[in-house]
Write an enzyme that holds these catalytic residues in place. Structure first.
Site, PDB file in Angstrom:
ATOM      1  CG  ASP A  43      -1.842  -0.859   1.750  1.00 40.17           C
ATOM      2  OD1 ASP A  43      -1.963  -1.737  -0.043  1.00 40.17           O
ATOM      3  OD2 ASP A  43      -2.527  -1.635   2.167  1.00 40.17           O
ATOM      4  CE  LYS A  65      -7.150  -0.437  -3.430  1.00 41.82           C
ATOM      5  NZ  LYS A  65      -7.709  -1.216  -3.993  1.00 41.82           N
ATOM      6  N   GLY A  97      -2.183  -1.710   8.551  1.00 37.33           N
ATOM      7  CA  GLY A  97      -3.063  -1.922   9.997  1.00 37.33           C
ATOM      8  C   GLY A  97      -3.226  -3.529   9.922  1.00 37.33           C
ATOM      9  CG  ASP A  98      -5.965  -7.128  11.339  1.00 39.41           C
ATOM     10  OD1 ASP A  98      -4.948  -7.638  11.698  1.00 39.41           O
ATOM     11  OD2 ASP A  98      -6.604  -7.297  10.159  1.00 39.41           O
ATOM     12  CB  ALA A 127      -4.730   2.278  12.049  1.00 42.66           C
ATOM     13  CG  MET A 177     -10.511   5.096   5.738  1.00 41.76           C
ATOM     14  SD  MET A 177     -11.140   3.129   4.603  1.00 41.76           S
ATOM     15  CE  MET A 177     -12.121   2.778   5.490  1.00 41.76           C
ATOM     16  N   GLY A 206      -0.356   8.239  13.862  1.00 45.56           N
ATOM     17  CA  GLY A 206      -0.042   7.900  14.871  1.00 45.56           C
ATOM     18  C   GLY A 206       1.485   6.721  14.499  1.00 45.56           C
TER      19      GLY A 206
END
Length: 262
Positions: A43, A65, A97-98, A127, A177, A206
């Site tokens: 990402d 993205k 994140g996951d 996150a 988001m 963060g």
């Protein structure tokens, strides 16, 4: 481009959660997977220090993205991953994140399985958990909150989503988001009955350099996001537990809101 199919090769896909950003929050299994990678499909928000765990020879492919501007649609990302693993490559699909928390990991697992390829998933620190820990913001607390919910805050279809009961007394709501729709989110929650002065925290970048943790109230959420020029990645936390955090108070209630809060 990937080479031809090698039916005797060791190819597989590993979906790896990269955590909220800080490489120190990677799991041991995540680091091991990266070190075994032939191809890393990542990402756009992955910290470059995370990519350094992959071997020098590993091909690194960004499928970054951004809001309203996708380098590749999801279907093309799926096809890209499958094409590389068909050559026998160990493909690490590295996601912030996951993978299974707003990461579309489920769709990518389905695509790889449909192609008859092996796939595994290595979870990451989501996150919400990483950013909240840095801000000393407990998402649950024996005296303040016994439930926590996670929602996506994109504007598309926002008004039709039913968030009733997800926030309020004894409950914490975490919104991913939601930066671009913060004002709409606040209006929606207040329309659903939440108090305008309910504490809210915005946790921007963060665990990364330049991180900010800011506190306001629900009625001022949209205004604060605009004043402080908050950008993604950021999460929004709504609930009384925000009062326990180290987030800096940025409250400046607009005159039009002040009467509603008196």
């Amino acid at each position: 481009m990937p080479g031809p199919l090698d039916p005797n090769a060791r190819g597989k896909v590993v979906l790896v959660g990269a955590g909220p950003g800080d490489p120190g929050l990677l799991t041991v299994r995540a680091v091991e997977a990266l070190r075994s990678a032939d191809v890393v499909v990542h990402d756009g928000l992955i910290d470059p220090r995370v990519l350094d765990y992959a071997p020098a020879h590993a091909q690194r492919i960004s499928v970054a993205k951004r809001r309203d501007r996708h380098t590749l649609p999801q279907e093309a990302i799926n096809a890209l991953v499958v094409a590389h693993v068909r050559t026998g490559a160990v493909v690490v699909r590295l996601k912030g994140g996951d993978p299974f928390v707003f990461g579309r990991g489920g769709e990518e697992v389905e695509a790889v399985r449909a192609a008859g390829m092996p796939v595994e998933v290595i979870p990451g620190v989501s996150a919400a958990l990483g950013c909240a820990a840095e801000a000393m913001l407990p998402l649950t607390h024996r005296d303040w909150s016994s439930a926590v919910s996670f929602v996506a805050g994109q504007c598309k279809g926002l008004s039709e989503q039913d968030w009733t009961g997800l926030a309020g007394k004894g409950r914490t709501l975490v919104i991913y988001m939601g930066v671009w729709s913060g004002g709409c989110i606040a209006d929606k929650l207040m329309t659903d009955g939440l108090a305008p002065d309910l504490p809210v925290a915005v946790l921007e970048r963060g665990t990364l350099p330049g991180a900010r943790a800011m506190r306001t109230i629900l009625a001022d959420l949209g205004g604060m996001l605009e004043r402080e020029k908050v950008v993604s990645p950021a999460i929004i936390v709504v609930g009384e537990v925000v009062e326990l955090s180290d987030a800096e108070d940025k409250l400046r209630v607009l005159a039009g809101r002040a009467e509603a809060l008196s």
